[in-house]
Design a protein around this motif. Structure first.
Motif, PDB file in Angstrom:
ATOM      1  N   UNK A  55       0.988  -1.246   0.085  1.00 62.82           N
ATOM      2  CA  UNK A  55      -0.262   0.196  -0.367  1.00 62.82           C
ATOM      3  C   UNK A  55       0.454   1.353   0.034  1.00 62.82           C
ATOM      4  N   UNK A  56       2.164   1.447  -0.441  1.00 63.93           N
ATOM      5  CA  UNK A  56       3.300   2.758  -0.290  1.00 63.93           C
ATOM      6  C   UNK A  56       3.411   2.483  -2.134  1.00 63.93           C
ATOM      7  N   UNK A  57       4.557   3.246  -1.908  1.00 64.39           N
ATOM      8  CA  UNK A  57       6.045   2.836  -3.322  1.00 64.39           C
ATOM      9  C   UNK A  57       6.769   3.103  -2.578  1.00 64.39           C
ATOM     10  N   UNK A  58       7.300   2.465  -1.348  1.00 62.55           N
ATOM     11  CA  UNK A  58       8.319   1.987  -0.884  1.00 62.55           C
ATOM     12  C   UNK A  58       8.291   0.488  -0.614  1.00 62.55           C
ATOM     13  N   UNK A  59       7.482  -0.439  -0.806  1.00 61.58           N
ATOM     14  CA  UNK A  59       7.699  -1.897  -1.269  1.00 61.58           C
ATOM     15  C   UNK A  59       9.145  -2.214  -1.089  1.00 61.58           C
ATOM     16  N   UNK A  60       9.222  -3.049  -0.343  1.00 59.17           N
ATOM     17  CA  UNK A  60      10.382  -3.242  -0.481  1.00 59.17           C
ATOM     18  C   UNK A  60      10.547  -5.129  -0.878  1.00 59.17           C
ATOM     19  N   UNK A  61      10.726  -5.100  -2.124  1.00 56.90           N
ATOM     20  CA  UNK A  61      10.998  -6.792  -2.377  1.00 56.90           C
ATOM     21  C   UNK A  61      11.813  -8.236  -1.531  1.00 56.90           C
ATOM     22  N   UNK A  62      11.345  -8.986  -1.723  1.00 59.04           N
ATOM     23  CA  UNK A  62      11.970  -9.998  -1.095  1.00 59.04           C
ATOM     24  C   UNK A  62      12.788 -10.425  -2.213  1.00 59.04           C
ATOM     25  N   UNK A  63      13.962 -11.710  -1.631  1.00 57.84           N
ATOM     26  CA  UNK A  63      14.682 -12.381  -2.826  1.00 57.84           C
ATOM     27  C   UNK A  63      13.353 -12.919  -3.541  1.00 57.84           C
TER      28      UNK A  63
END
Ligand code: HEC
Length: 163
Positions: A55-63
């Motif tokens: 729900x934001x543009x601060x997504x942290x993508x997992x490996x």
């Protein structure tokens, strides 16, 4: 026959690895919710670990987002989540929309529909398994934002009209 199928599956698996997801769809933060509504340090932490990926543009993508088709599946959730609610462009939306989203946040968190259950499957994102006080903090925050809005804007501007 069985061997052939396995072989085909393996080939397909390798081929789809060439179709990686776009991990930087947008990082605009100009309408960030924190520029208008106060967010305490502890609430900020909760939203970060439990909501921001979808729900934001601060997504942290997992490996494992680099492994297809898992990445495709994650991306679909993130796109769908941001379409419904994006904290990074929140204040650019109409007041009535903002008000309505707070109402939905209360409902989703109360009913434990958010974060979506698959987010914490297999012990993933354990910090997103919210405790009751954490849920209450989100609910209280959304409620106080709604009262702030109703004391600041005329009632008519808080009604979401489809147009
Ligand atoms: C793994 C992704 C994911 C996470 C994490 C997540 N959501 Fe969602 N959220 C979605 C998706 C997908 C939808 C849209 C489909 C649906 O309603 O199930 C959605 C929809 C919503 C909606 C809108 C419902 C509507 O009717 O339009 C709200 C409000 C919401 N989420 C709040 C939250 C909050 C608050 C958190 C954190 C506590 C959170 N979500 C965490 C994926 C996520």
């Amino acid at each position: 026959m069985f061997k052939k199928i396995l072989y085909l599956l393996l080939i397909s698996f390798i081929v789809i690895q060439f179709f990686q997801i776009n991990k930087t769809p947008s990082n605009a933060l100009s309408g960030d919710i924190k520029t208008k509504y106060s967010v305490s340090e502890s609430l900020d932490k909760t939203l970060k670990v439990a909501c921001n990926d979808c729900h934001s543009n601060e997504t942290k993508y997992p490996w494992y987002a680099s492994i297809q088709p898992i990445g495709w599946w994650l991306q679909a959730h993130m796109n769908e989540g941001k379409k419904h609610l994006n904290f990074s462009n929140f204040t650019e939306r109409r007041i009535a929309y903002q008000n309505h989203k707070f109402e939905e946040i209360i409902e989703m968190v109360e009913k434990k529909e958010m974060p979506i259950p698959s987010y914490t499957w297999l012990g993933l994102h354990p910090e997103a398994k919210l405790t009751d006080p954490q849920r209450q903090e989100i609910i209280d925050w959304a409620k106080s934002n709604m009262s702030l809005l109703s004391s600041t804007y005329p009632p008519d501007s808080l009604v979401l009209k489809r147009n």
